[in-house]
Design a protein around this motif. Structure first.
Motif, PDB file in Angstrom:
ATOM      1  N   GLN A  14      46.716   5.390  29.900  1.00 48.17           N
ATOM      2  CA  GLN A  14      45.976   5.134  28.823  1.00 48.17           C
ATOM      3  C   GLN A  14      45.538   5.674  27.431  1.00 48.17           C
ATOM      4  N   ILE A  15      45.810   6.610  27.576  1.00 51.69           N
ATOM      5  CA  ILE A  15      46.059   8.249  26.593  1.00 51.69           C
ATOM      6  C   ILE A  15      47.811   7.001  25.789  1.00 51.69           C
ATOM      7  N   ALA A  16      48.718   7.359  26.205  1.00 51.05           N
ATOM      8  CA  ALA A  16      49.242   6.734  25.282  1.00 51.05           C
ATOM      9  C   ALA A  16      49.422   5.082  24.807  1.00 51.05           C
ATOM     10  N   LEU A  17      48.717   4.245  25.817  1.00 46.66           N
ATOM     11  CA  LEU A  17      48.358   2.660  25.072  1.00 46.66           C
ATOM     12  C   LEU A  17      47.075   3.340  24.090  1.00 46.66           C
ATOM     13  N   LEU A  18      46.265   3.893  24.021  1.00 44.55           N
ATOM     14  CA  LEU A  18      45.725   4.378  22.789  1.00 44.55           C
ATOM     15  C   LEU A  18      46.186   4.923  21.856  1.00 44.55           C
ATOM     16  N   GLN A  19      46.780   5.935  21.426  1.00 44.66           N
ATOM     17  CA  GLN A  19      47.766   6.639  20.721  1.00 44.66           C
ATOM     18  C   GLN A  19      48.563   5.476  20.115  1.00 44.66           C
ATOM     19  N   ARG A  20      49.402   4.763  20.928  1.00 49.22           N
ATOM     20  CA  ARG A  20      50.272   3.318  20.042  1.00 49.22           C
ATOM     21  C   ARG A  20      49.746   2.845  18.797  1.00 49.22           C
ATOM     22  N   THR A  21      47.964   2.385  19.592  1.00 51.13           N
ATOM     23  CA  THR A  21      47.182   2.013  18.921  1.00 51.13           C
ATOM     24  C   THR A  21      46.269   2.385  18.238  1.00 51.13           C
ATOM     25  N   TYR A  22      46.346   3.948  17.746  1.00 55.78           N
ATOM     26  CA  TYR A  22      46.061   4.455  17.254  1.00 55.78           C
ATOM     27  C   TYR A  22      47.342   5.384  15.519  1.00 55.78           C
ATOM     28  N   VAL A  23      48.791   5.357  16.369  1.00 59.10           N
ATOM     29  CA  VAL A  23      49.214   5.300  15.047  1.00 59.10           C
ATOM     30  C   VAL A  23      49.462   3.915  14.446  1.00 59.10           C
ATOM     31  N   ALA A  24      49.305   2.585  15.237  1.00 61.99           N
ATOM     32  CA  ALA A  24      49.037   1.219  14.386  1.00 61.99           C
ATOM     33  C   ALA A  24      48.363   0.944  13.516  1.00 61.99           C
ATOM     34  N   GLY A  25      47.182   1.576  13.667  1.00 65.94           N
ATOM     35  CA  GLY A  25      46.116   1.833  12.716  1.00 65.94           C
ATOM     36  C   GLY A  25      45.799   2.767  12.305  1.00 65.94           C
ATOM     37  N   LEU A  26      46.802   4.126  12.265  1.00 63.15           N
ATOM     38  CA  LEU A  26      47.137   4.585  11.240  1.00 63.15           C
ATOM     39  C   LEU A  26      48.081   4.648   9.715  1.00 63.15           C
ATOM     40  N   ARG A  27      48.690   3.236  10.223  1.00 59.90           N
ATOM     41  CA  ARG A  27      49.843   2.318   9.280  1.00 59.90           C
ATOM     42  C   ARG A  27      49.956   1.359   8.311  1.00 59.90           C
TER      43      ARG A  27
END
Length: 752
Positions: A553-566
């Motif tokens: 779940q952290i991996a999924l959320l982290q992927r979304t977080y990085v996409a948002g940061l970009r």
């Protein structure tokens, strides 16, 4: 290979969650033209991005290899001569060593090709080309309403298909890795050579000078290098070891500059950095800083003290455990420095400030933006808090329980028990047992039961006390009751090692002979196998499922977080975390000030080795031949101002895996070999600080001096392409080797 317009557009809009400050970043060679060429040239690079990475003609990338599974090496002659670190070749040097032929202590130099020593299992991997395959890998993968585990199954299926198709009908291999936490995927087509022979290694008093005392520290005086050679078949392609193989002819080898360096000079590090986590949230940083690192440091500290004592008491044990000790100690000290660095940077607070900006951005956007990113950080926090005990339990299993070699070995044999219980065919069992029997001699060659028993006495109590009680196996809880306190654990361990049949080569082979006959109880009832089985069974049932659920779940959320940061920071260049793929880091030679009133110069010399010399301290012993050369000032063409340069520092962003990486000047010439970072900068795997982070490089002139003047192996130097001299300029024009490369590339473009 041509970049698609989509890739070019994407490269120009890459972003960063933190400001990409000077010299930060591990950049994909494929994207240097779009992202970095102008900046690199402004800092002193005289080459083009095409001369660094090309798929049409020889380029710098064709002189860089992944050495084994975890280091980098560079090609320094047209006859396949390969330079890497001493600590990267340490395992091979150890395997060739014995009490009678102690190459670890005395060094080794092949004076002709027949004396070059083969190393079964060692590989050198070239990158043929890279390709963005994001669209192929994510084809048919839903963007929502799918678990991370199910998504990963689809992704891995696509990866297998794309990677196989790319090399079908060729001798090449390929792999695909995720970037930006799985937002993108890149494929690497490789050429893997497997006949790699040891050519030369200095004695440990040079190659490990400073030992653990100086590890991760500056100033440094370590001659951290070893030399190998790649051999190929008659067609210059990879081939299994054969006496008939010939030295490999590379597409490019690095010319070596004798012109030296000065502050401000451009430096390029080309290699295979292992793992960074630059975009962790505050909860991820806190987990590393306050939970995981302290536990692992504590366990390794106990193990290292025991190994150190036994290695000093026995030459046999010293040789058996030399490579193991070095590996354990390396990250033990790194974690200590990393933890201190994160504290000094107040990394958690800085991440929290970044997260506050992210939350503000998410809430100020469209409804879709609010829905996608608004709940993200609270969900990450929830999962990090829920997984803490399981992360700690996992660390104690891997570091403490399996840090006992007897248990790790027993665990490696347990699949045989499963095969019998699941009624595997006789043929399948025979194959598995034969494989296990083949590995027995290799394990016991570097194992001493008496030393491992001391380790078990120290580590098993740490495992039992450090693991959250609810996550301890019932078997271990019963042992605690039966054998209370530390003296109780010592009593139990004495019994364990006296009764187990897995503590010697002969008795282990006998156990496997019984298993081959179908008597699986000979293994299953062994006390070491019973303890290992209890720990691992509990780990798989009580720890791993919950740990995996939350980390997925952290991996999924982290992927979304990085996409948002970009999306949030469109004005920032965004570089991907290291993942053992080919990268370029660049910076400049520089001093630094680690603390108030302390300033370090940018280089060290042979004079400093003599100042540190201490015959009573094994870390600082100096070989007599080196002292003789120093006293007579017999330095050859490798001297500068009456001494020999040894090492220098620069601002390149490096990590584990960059060990052995070539450090290249602005003209494309080798000036050194990367081998370490400064202790104050080890937190750069998580947070980069340009004021503190420095990579440590072995000056190529010291390597040449040791090979030529110390070892008398001048025939190796004659193979190399040397440029300039001690009176040359610090930023010479490109050498003939580099100019030839440039002419070929221009001709190829005209032809195209």
């Amino acid at each position: 290979m041509r970049l698609t317009s989509r890739l070019a557009l994407l490269a120009l809009t890459l972003l960063s969650c933190l400001p990409a400050r000077a010299d930060e970043g591990m950049w994909l060679p494929l994207l240097l033209k779009q992202l970095n060429e102008a900046d690199m040239q402004s800092k002193g690079l005289k080459l083009t991005a095409e001369q660094i990475y090309s798929v049409n003609q020889g380029s710098l990338k064709d002189a860089v290899v992944q050495f084994g599974g975890g280091c980098t090496g560079e090609i320094i002659s047209d006859q396949g001569l390969l330079l890497t670190n001493h600590h990267c070749g340490y395992g091979q040097i150890q395997q060739h060593s014995s009490v009678e032929k102690d190459y670890l202590t005395n060094g080794y130099w092949a004076m002709n090709r027949d004396q070059e020593l083969p190393n079964p299992g060692l590989t050198a991997t070239f990158i043929v080309r890279m390709e963005d395959v994001t669209s192929q890998v994510l084809a048919g993968v839903p963007t929502s309403n799918i678990t991370e585990a199910d998504r990963e199954k689809l992704v891995q299926g696509n990866i297998a298909r794309v990677a196989q198709a790319a090399v079908q009908g060729t001798h090449y291999q390929s792999f695909i890795r995720p970037f930006y936490n799985g937002n993108e995927y890149y494929m690497f087509v490789t050429e893997v050579f497997e006949d790699i022979r040891l050519v030369g290694a200095p004695p440990s008093s040079i190659g490990k000078f400073g030992g653990d005392t100086d590890n991760w520290a500056w100033p440094r005086h370590t001659g951290d290098f070893s030399i190998f050679r790649i051999y190929a078949g008659p067609d210059n392609k990879p081939a299994a070891y054969s006496k008939d193989n010939k030295p490999f002819k590379p597409r490019h080898h690095l010319p070596i500059s004798l012109n030296g360096i000065k502050p401000g000079d451009f430096t390029l590090v080309f290699g295979f950095p292992g793992r960074t986590n630059e975009y962790l949230t505050s909860w991820g940083v806190d987990e590393v800083y306050s939970l995981s690192n302290p536990a692992k440091i504590k366990v390794r500290d106990a193990k290292l003290r025991i190994l150190d004592q036994d290695m000093k008491a026995s030459d046999k044990v010293r040789i058996q455990y030399a490579a193991k000790y070095a590996g354990i100690a390396n990250y033990w000290k790194k974690w200590i420095g990393e933890t201190r660095g994160l504290k000094k940077l107040d990394a958690v607070t800085r991440k929290q400030e970044q997260e506050a900006k992210f939350t503000q951005w998410a809430q100020a956007g469209t409804e879709a933006q609010k829905a996608a990113y608004g709940p993200l950080l609270p969900q990450l926090e929830k999962n990090y808090r829920a997984v803490r005990d399981y992360t700690l339990a996992r660390d104690y299993v891997t570091e403490a329980a399996l840090g006992v070699e007897l248990l790790a070995y027993a665990n490696s044999l347990l699949p045989l028990v499963d095969m019998v219980e699941k009624k595997a065919s006789a043929e399948e069992l025979a194959t598995a047992v034969a494989r296990a029997k083949k590995g027995v001699a290799g394990f016991f060659r570097n194992y001493t039961a008496a030393t491992d028993q001391k380790v078990a006495t120290a580590l098993l109590p740490l495992y039992a006390e450090g693991t959250p009680t609810a996550l301890l196996p019932a078997y271990v809880k019963n042992l605690q009751k039966q054998y209370p306190g530390k003296t109780g654990w010592a009593t139990y361990v004495n019994s364990l090692y006296s009764k187990s049949k897995l503590t010697s080569e002969a008795s282990a082979q006998a156990v496997l002979d019984e298993v081959a006959k179908g008597n699986v109880r000979a293994l299953a009832d062994d006390p070491a196998a019973q303890l290992a089985s209890a720990i691992i069974t509990n780990y798989r049932a009580a720890i791993l499922p919950t740990y995996t659920t939350h980390t997925d779940q952290i991996a999924l959320l982290q992927r979304t977080y990085v996409a948002g940061l970009r999306q949030m920071q469109t004005d920032r260049k965004f570089y991907p975390d290291a993942n053992s793929t080919l990268r370029v880091a660049y910076g400049q030679v520089a001093t630094y000030e680690p603390a108030d009133g302390v300033k370090y110069d940018y280089y060290t010399t042979l004079d400093g080795i003599m100042e540190k010399a201490d015959p009573t301290n094994p870390d600082f012993e100096v070989p007599a031949r080196l002292v003789e050369l120093y006293n007579t000032k017999d330095y050859g063409p490798y001297a500068l101002n009456g001494t020999v340069p040894v090492a220098f520092i620069a601002t390149n962003h490096t990590t584990g895996g960059n060990s052995g990486s070539p450090v290249i000047n602005g003209s494309g010439e080798l000036i050194g070999t990367n081998f370490d970072r400064n202790w104050e900068g080890t937190m750069s795997d998580i947070m980069f600080d340009p004021d503190r982070v420095r990579n440590i490089t072995l000056d190529v002139r010291y390597m040449l001096f040791v090979v030529d003047k110390y070892a008398g192996a001048g025939h190796l130097v004659k193979e190399m392409t040397l440029v300039g001299g001690p009176n040359g300029t610090a930023a010479p024009e490109p050498s003939k080797e580099v100019k030839k490369m440039k002419v070929k590339q221009k001709a190829a473009k005209v032809k195209a």
